[in-house]
Write a protein that holds these residues in place. Sequence first.
Motif, PDB file in Angstrom:
ATOM      1  N   ARG A 239       0.820  -1.209   0.000  1.00  0.00           N
ATOM      2  CA  ARG A 239       0.000   0.000   0.000  1.00  0.00           C
ATOM      3  C   ARG A 239       0.856   1.261   0.000  1.00  0.00           C
ATOM      4  O   ARG A 239       2.046   1.223   0.320  1.00  0.00           O
ATOM      5  CB  ARG A 239      -0.910   0.019   1.235  1.00  0.00           C
ATOM      6  CG  ARG A 239      -1.891  -1.142   1.321  1.00  0.00           C
ATOM      7  CD  ARG A 239      -2.706  -1.057   2.605  1.00  0.00           C
ATOM      8  NE  ARG A 239      -1.881  -1.270   3.790  1.00  0.00           N
ATOM      9  CZ  ARG A 239      -2.301  -1.051   5.035  1.00  0.00           C
ATOM     10  NH1 ARG A 239      -3.531  -0.590   5.247  1.00  0.00           N
ATOM     11  NH2 ARG A 239      -1.506  -1.282   6.066  1.00  0.00           N
ATOM     12  N   VAL A 240       0.238   2.369  -0.352  1.00  0.00           N
ATOM     13  CA  VAL A 240       0.852   3.686  -0.215  1.00  0.00           C
ATOM     14  C   VAL A 240       0.008   4.476   0.772  1.00  0.00           C
ATOM     15  O   VAL A 240      -1.188   4.693   0.540  1.00  0.00           O
ATOM     16  CB  VAL A 240       0.949   4.429  -1.560  1.00  0.00           C
ATOM     17  CG1 VAL A 240       1.499   5.833  -1.351  1.00  0.00           C
ATOM     18  CG2 VAL A 240       1.829   3.660  -2.532  1.00  0.00           C
ATOM     19  N   LEU A 241       0.608   4.884   1.892  1.00  0.00           N
ATOM     20  CA  LEU A 241      -0.120   5.542   2.975  1.00  0.00           C
ATOM     21  C   LEU A 241       0.412   6.944   3.200  1.00  0.00           C
ATOM     22  O   LEU A 241       1.536   7.279   2.795  1.00  0.00           O
ATOM     23  CB  LEU A 241       0.000   4.740   4.279  1.00  0.00           C
ATOM     24  CG  LEU A 241      -0.478   3.288   4.247  1.00  0.00           C
ATOM     25  CD1 LEU A 241      -0.225   2.630   5.592  1.00  0.00           C
ATOM     26  CD2 LEU A 241      -1.953   3.207   3.876  1.00  0.00           C
TER      27      LEU A 241
ATOM     28  N   LYS B  96      -5.427  12.484   5.751  1.00  0.00           N
ATOM     29  CA  LYS B  96      -4.668  11.357   5.209  1.00  0.00           C
ATOM     30  C   LYS B  96      -4.731  11.268   3.690  1.00  0.00           C
ATOM     31  O   LYS B  96      -3.945  10.570   3.073  1.00  0.00           O
ATOM     32  CB  LYS B  96      -5.183  10.051   5.814  1.00  0.00           C
ATOM     33  CG  LYS B  96      -5.062   9.978   7.329  1.00  0.00           C
ATOM     34  CD  LYS B  96      -5.663   8.696   7.852  1.00  0.00           C
ATOM     35  CE  LYS B  96      -5.630   8.650   9.373  1.00  0.00           C
ATOM     36  NZ  LYS B  96      -6.267   7.433   9.913  1.00  0.00           N
ATOM     37  N   GLY B  97      -5.708  11.945   3.087  1.00  0.00           N
ATOM     38  CA  GLY B  97      -5.884  11.829   1.645  1.00  0.00           C
ATOM     39  C   GLY B  97      -5.012  12.783   0.859  1.00  0.00           C
ATOM     40  O   GLY B  97      -4.420  13.724   1.392  1.00  0.00           O
ATOM     41  N   THR B  98      -4.924  12.535  -0.436  1.00  0.00           N
ATOM     42  CA  THR B  98      -4.148  13.419  -1.315  1.00  0.00           C
ATOM     43  C   THR B  98      -5.002  14.549  -1.859  1.00  0.00           C
ATOM     44  O   THR B  98      -4.479  15.556  -2.320  1.00  0.00           O
ATOM     45  CB  THR B  98      -3.573  12.612  -2.489  1.00  0.00           C
ATOM     46  OG1 THR B  98      -4.651  11.931  -3.166  1.00  0.00           O
ATOM     47  CG2 THR B  98      -2.577  11.573  -1.987  1.00  0.00           C
ATOM     48  N   ARG B  99      -6.311  14.395  -1.801  1.00  0.00           N
ATOM     49  CA  ARG B  99      -7.203  15.458  -2.275  1.00  0.00           C
ATOM     50  C   ARG B  99      -7.455  16.452  -1.151  1.00  0.00           C
ATOM     51  O   ARG B  99      -7.464  16.109   0.032  1.00  0.00           O
ATOM     52  CB  ARG B  99      -8.533  14.860  -2.752  1.00  0.00           C
ATOM     53  CG  ARG B  99      -8.388  13.927  -3.926  1.00  0.00           C
ATOM     54  CD  ARG B  99      -9.724  13.314  -4.294  1.00  0.00           C
ATOM     55  NE  ARG B  99     -10.690  14.335  -4.656  1.00  0.00           N
ATOM     56  CZ  ARG B  99     -11.963  14.075  -4.939  1.00  0.00           C
ATOM     57  NH1 ARG B  99     -12.407  12.837  -4.887  1.00  0.00           N
ATOM     58  NH2 ARG B  99     -12.788  15.054  -5.258  1.00  0.00           N
ATOM     59  N   SER B 100      -7.703  17.678  -1.537  1.00  0.00           N
ATOM     60  CA  SER B 100      -7.952  18.719  -0.544  1.00  0.00           C
ATOM     61  C   SER B 100      -9.239  18.428   0.212  1.00  0.00           C
ATOM     62  O   SER B 100     -10.250  18.024  -0.364  1.00  0.00           O
ATOM     63  CB  SER B 100      -8.050  20.090  -1.219  1.00  0.00           C
ATOM     64  OG  SER B 100      -8.452  21.071  -0.286  1.00  0.00           O
ATOM     65  N   ALA B 101      -9.190  18.626   1.524  1.00  0.00           N
ATOM     66  CA  ALA B 101     -10.379  18.419   2.347  1.00  0.00           C
ATOM     67  C   ALA B 101     -11.190  19.695   2.492  1.00  0.00           C
ATOM     68  O   ALA B 101     -12.223  19.697   3.154  1.00  0.00           O
ATOM     69  CB  ALA B 101      -9.981  17.890   3.722  1.00  0.00           C
ATOM     70  N   PHE B 102     -10.702  20.776   1.911  1.00  0.00           N
ATOM     71  CA  PHE B 102     -11.442  22.032   1.984  1.00  0.00           C
ATOM     72  C   PHE B 102     -12.665  21.965   1.074  1.00  0.00           C
ATOM     73  O   PHE B 102     -12.632  21.344   0.002  1.00  0.00           O
ATOM     74  CB  PHE B 102     -10.565  23.214   1.565  1.00  0.00           C
ATOM     75  CG  PHE B 102      -9.500  23.562   2.558  1.00  0.00           C
ATOM     76  CD1 PHE B 102      -9.822  24.301   3.689  1.00  0.00           C
ATOM     77  CD2 PHE B 102      -8.191  23.167   2.364  1.00  0.00           C
ATOM     78  CE1 PHE B 102      -8.847  24.616   4.613  1.00  0.00           C
ATOM     79  CE2 PHE B 102      -7.211  23.491   3.280  1.00  0.00           C
ATOM     80  CZ  PHE B 102      -7.542  24.215   4.410  1.00  0.00           C
ATOM     81  N   LYS B 103     -13.722  22.614   1.477  1.00  0.00           N
ATOM     82  CA  LYS B 103     -14.935  22.683   0.673  1.00  0.00           C
ATOM     83  C   LYS B 103     -14.881  23.938  -0.191  1.00  0.00           C
ATOM     84  O   LYS B 103     -14.559  25.024   0.290  1.00  0.00           O
ATOM     85  CB  LYS B 103     -16.169  22.731   1.576  1.00  0.00           C
ATOM     86  CG  LYS B 103     -17.489  22.760   0.815  1.00  0.00           C
ATOM     87  CD  LYS B 103     -18.666  22.830   1.783  1.00  0.00           C
ATOM     88  CE  LYS B 103     -19.997  22.869   1.040  1.00  0.00           C
ATOM     89  NZ  LYS B 103     -21.142  22.972   1.974  1.00  0.00           N
ATOM     90  N   THR B 104     -15.146  23.767  -1.476  1.00  0.00           N
ATOM     91  CA  THR B 104     -15.150  24.913  -2.386  1.00  0.00           C
ATOM     92  C   THR B 104     -16.508  25.023  -3.063  1.00  0.00           C
ATOM     93  O   THR B 104     -17.279  24.061  -3.108  1.00  0.00           O
ATOM     94  CB  THR B 104     -14.052  24.772  -3.452  1.00  0.00           C
ATOM     95  OG1 THR B 104     -14.292  23.565  -4.203  1.00  0.00           O
ATOM     96  CG2 THR B 104     -12.671  24.721  -2.810  1.00  0.00           C
TER      97      THR B 104
END
Length: 790
Positions: free
Chosen positions: A40-42, A103-111
Amino acid sequence: MSLISVAVPVPFLDLLTYRVPAPMPAPVVGARVRVPVGSRVLTGVVVETSVTPTAFELKDVVAVLDQEPYVPQAVVELCRWTADYYLAGLGDTIAVSMPPGAKGTRSAFKTRKIAAVTASGLEVVRLQSKPAETTGGVRPASDGPHALSASQAAGDLIATVTAKQRAALEVIAAATPGLPTSELRDRGVTADMVARLAARGLVSLREEQQERDPFERAVMPDVAPDRARQLTAEQSAALEQLAALAGTQEFRVALLHGVTGSGKTEIYLRLADRVRRSGRQVLLMVPEIALTPSVAAQFRGVFGDRVAIQHSALSDGERHDQWQRIRRGDVDIVVGTRSAVFAPLSCLGLIIVDEEHDGSYKQEEAPRYHGRDVAIVRASRERALVVLGSATPSMESYQNAETGKYSRARLERRVLDRPLASVTIVNMREEYADSGPDVILSRPLVAAIGERLTRREQVVVLLNRRGYATAVFCRQCGDTYECPNCSVSLTVHRIRQRAETENQTGSNFPGENQTRSGFEWRARCHYCNYSTKVARQCRKCAAPYLEQAGFGTEKVEQQLRDIFPDARIGRVDRDSIRRKGALTSLLTRFGAGELDLLVGTQMIAKGHDFPRVTLVGVISADVGLGLADFRASERTFQLLTQVAGRAGRGERTGEAIIQTLYPEHYSIQLACSQDYGAFFERELKFRRGMRYPPTVALINVVARGRSFEEALSTATDIVRRLEPATASSNFAILGPAPAPLGRLRGEHRVQFFLKGTRRAEMRTALKSVLAAIPEVRRRITVDVDPLSVL
């Protein structure tokens, strides 16, 4: 090429070393990186950047996600201490300190997309509203040839814009600097239409970060701050004492020991204001989510939007955005539960641990840290003051105050000199003798409730046991509903069905129909959540003689409704507040006088201020005394003292009625007299005689296995390896022996204890043994300074 050590969120895994390939930028401590772990990649967090090369073949970092520390270095170091002290994985501990989405690579901010009219679109709107100026492309001569050309172009464009598109342009043009596409959709302007207008250059689209504010839609109590409120002499003295300690800007710990209703929260507010004005930040910790809305409302009422909140009842997005506000330094004060101790505050000057005795500060899963104790360590590292507030301090904190390790401030009187609630004990053995063994509400309690309802006063009824009944059994063959995964009986719950079902006769439970008023019976395990429908006949012998035994909050609520059909009744337990906002809404309604009676578990026993409550009833006050736990008496005393303190906080005096089978027990007797000092001395004598905390330290180790023999073998192996260390160290080993909960979630359990006066020696010895047999680490639970030994 540099080497770094990374903590990854994999249980029991030590730090892993990776190479940072060129030209990838070298990450700093606290930055997030993507690294390969097995197949896995963590996402992990960098803990060390100056790592000595090894002979092992190392893997490369896949990606560096942050150029600056995502987790502040001070928090990383606090997590390292926590993981080491509680013998937990560092990756698991750092994960607790991070917000959802980290933990994710995508932004957790809401746009959100904002649509705004361009200059061309504005020209179309302006010209279409003045058709006389565009007829034949004629404009006043004074506008000049360039204006005439623009008018003709706009006129040509208008001819190709539909009526709906023109209306959409008018809607967008009326709002500066634009409208969110979601709002346009609500007004009938579809995303496709916006895209078409944008493609023609009439509308521009931009993305805007949208912060999710938990205060915006939350049901918050209406709290009006009163800055002109005069403090009592005791409050003033306590405030000045604590402010002086905070003013030193050195590490200090102070116990604020104040009776219920003595005004501790007002001291918190004023002390926080002084620390904030000195340029430092404040962390206020509360044990239960139930307390967060009311406390947060008070602090927000005083300090406005400089307050952030952190607790698990928020949505993931709200928690993420609040965490980011703290990290950016946009707030001065953080109000939160246990995990808020890891909040990314950069200039911490004060930590307040309210209701410091509460067991909710101890996490019962890895990492098994105690929020109060970690708060003290954090304060020591940041040269801050820690205030531990409680009417019933833990034995450990009070002992530290007695020996001078902690400072102590006292509040022995209630605000406005209101008297403490008078307490009456009802001996339930006498009630059973007179009225039979099925009595739940004693005659004195029923009479007292009726009086309060007549006077339009409010009542709180406590039973620290949820569900409808504690067991189901067959009267013919004796079969009981037991959990197939845990060594406990299933608790009966009455579950509301979505649709009304036909009422059937011949119910198996006295006085109850199986589907009465759209309810069904389900038996549930409160440990693993296994549940099954309760049949109408015995599963073994098919006899129609199933009966219920025991009772919980659901049955108490039903009996109160039967006795007082006109009363407005609410219930607070884990089953009734599953929906987000349900707890806050219910407590707010009760505080506003929309409910007459509030039934609940220990969630209603502490911290709440309901001035209309003049009666508290406690059912089965001794429910915790039968547990095989050395803290049983302490918990009973604390719970009874705290819940009795909910009565009489307004202008009218309060009363508490306590029902018990053991009226002579010292924890119940001393709780009734609100005599903490006498209880401490009596309990300390017991703890010293039995060598229990706080006189010694304790580590609880539980071995798990698919069979009892496997669990016992694992525990025995560890104990044998530990025994040589006891000869040279000052600790003893108790066990191994079957755990009180012998089977939990499908696994058999065997436990043993390390008991001694030097925690470091016990932890070092245990850590060394577990390092030598890493294959058993996943079958072992280690709890340093346990609050429960079940």
